[in-house]
Design an enzyme around this catalytic site. Structure first.
Site, mmCIF file in Angstrom:
data_model
loop_
_atom_site.group_PDB
_atom_site.id
_atom_site.type_symbol
_atom_site.label_atom_id
_atom_site.label_comp_id
_atom_site.label_asym_id
_atom_site.label_seq_id
_atom_site.Cartn_x
_atom_site.Cartn_y
_atom_site.Cartn_z
ATOM 1 N N ASP A 1 0.866 -1.180 0.000
ATOM 2 C CA ASP A 1 0.000 0.000 0.000
ATOM 3 C C ASP A 1 0.905 1.233 0.000
ATOM 4 O OD1 ASP A 1 -1.748 -2.122 0.559
ATOM 5 O OD2 ASP A 1 -2.952 -0.954 1.971
ATOM 6 N N LYS B 1 -10.359 0.094 -1.653
ATOM 7 C CA LYS B 1 -10.158 -0.135 -0.215
ATOM 8 C C LYS B 1 -10.448 1.134 0.578
ATOM 9 C CE LYS B 1 -6.530 -1.371 3.159
ATOM 10 N NZ LYS B 1 -5.163 -1.928 3.328
ATOM 11 N N LYS C 1 -7.131 3.238 -2.771
ATOM 12 C CA LYS C 1 -7.446 3.203 -1.336
ATOM 13 C C LYS C 1 -7.662 4.625 -0.843
ATOM 14 C CE LYS C 1 -5.040 1.956 3.004
ATOM 15 N NZ LYS C 1 -3.882 1.240 3.587
#
Length: 258
Positions: A102, A199, A165
């Site tokens: 990430d 996400k 995300k």
């Protein structure tokens, strides 16, 4: 099973169970790994700082859940625009054994009008990842404006992100339903739902929250879309609430709120 229980079970299996705190220790990460294995199924992944990957890998293997994926973070949490450092951190995460990375998008550069550095950073980090999943954190609560959130999402997708995300969980405003809708609409409108996931992270704390986010994804991208290769919740305190909703009581308490 009630609708809320069904949503809670679905959400649990989509969780990236997270600890990203300055006081993280081997013991806390081992406890997180134990929490990822529940009586009603495992979380999709854990998300930890890179230095804890070896101990997490060992723990997950020893407890019989090697399929729980290990996600880590790079260019975190500030999203600086130094591509070289972001790529070096990403390569190091891969070398440590991360299954997923990430990375934080250089959102302040985009706010200042620079679209190129974000594209290049994501592109080079994806090249460093190869087949390893790359999720890109755009920091919606700092971008705030719909035009910027959609532009950041588009840049990430065009540069090769596997997931977009919302947030690091380290700023005052993290995931919100409004921001989630904007990002899901970009995935739909670009026609990339087959290969790009979403996400929400930070602020998803209850089964009711999770159910609302999943209902939105079902509405925008279809009821079959949000599987564990297209949808994750970045959270920690959510797990306890989901287990309580599912009336599972013998689970260890999990880390501080995220």
């Amino acid at each position: 099973m009630s609708d809320l229980k069904a949503a809670a079970l679905r959400a649990l299996k989509l969780m990236d169970l997270t600890t990203l705190n300055d006081d993280d220790t081997d013991a806390k990460v081992i406890a997180l790994c134990h929490d990822a294995k529940t009586p009603v199924g495992n979380t999709a992944a854990i998300c930890i700082y890179p230095r804890f990957i070896p101990i997490a890998k060992k723990t997950l293997r020893e407890q019989g859940t090697p399929e729980v994926r290990i996600a880590t973070v790079t260019n975190f949490p500030h999203g600086n625009d130094d591509i070289e450092i972001a790529v070096a951190e990403t390569k190091a995460a891969v070398a440590y054994g991360a299954d997923e990375v990430d990375v934080v998008f250089p959102y302040r550069a985009l706010m200042a009008g620079d679209e190129k550095v974000g594209f290049e950073l994501v592109k080079q980090c994806k090249e460093a990842c190869g087949d390893i999943l790359l999720k890109v954190i755009i920091e919606t609560g700092e971008l705030k404006e719909e035009a910027l959130i959609k532009k950041a999402s588009q840049i990430c997708i065009e540069a090769g992100a596997d997931f977009i995300k919302t947030s690091t969980g380290k700023v005052p405003v993290n995931a919100t339903p409004e921001y989630a809708r904007m990002m899901l609409e970009v995935i739909r409108d670009m026609g990339v739902a087959e290969k790009v996931g979403f996400k929400p992270a930070g602020g998803v704390r209850t089964a009711e929250d999770a159910a609302a986010y999943l209902a939105m994804a079902d509405d925008i991208l279809g009821s079959e879309w949000a599987d564990n290769m297209h949808y994750r919740f970045g959270a920690s305190s959510l797990l306890t609430n989901l287990l309580n909703t599912l009336e599972v009581t013998d689970q260890v308490a999990d880390p501080a709120a995220y």
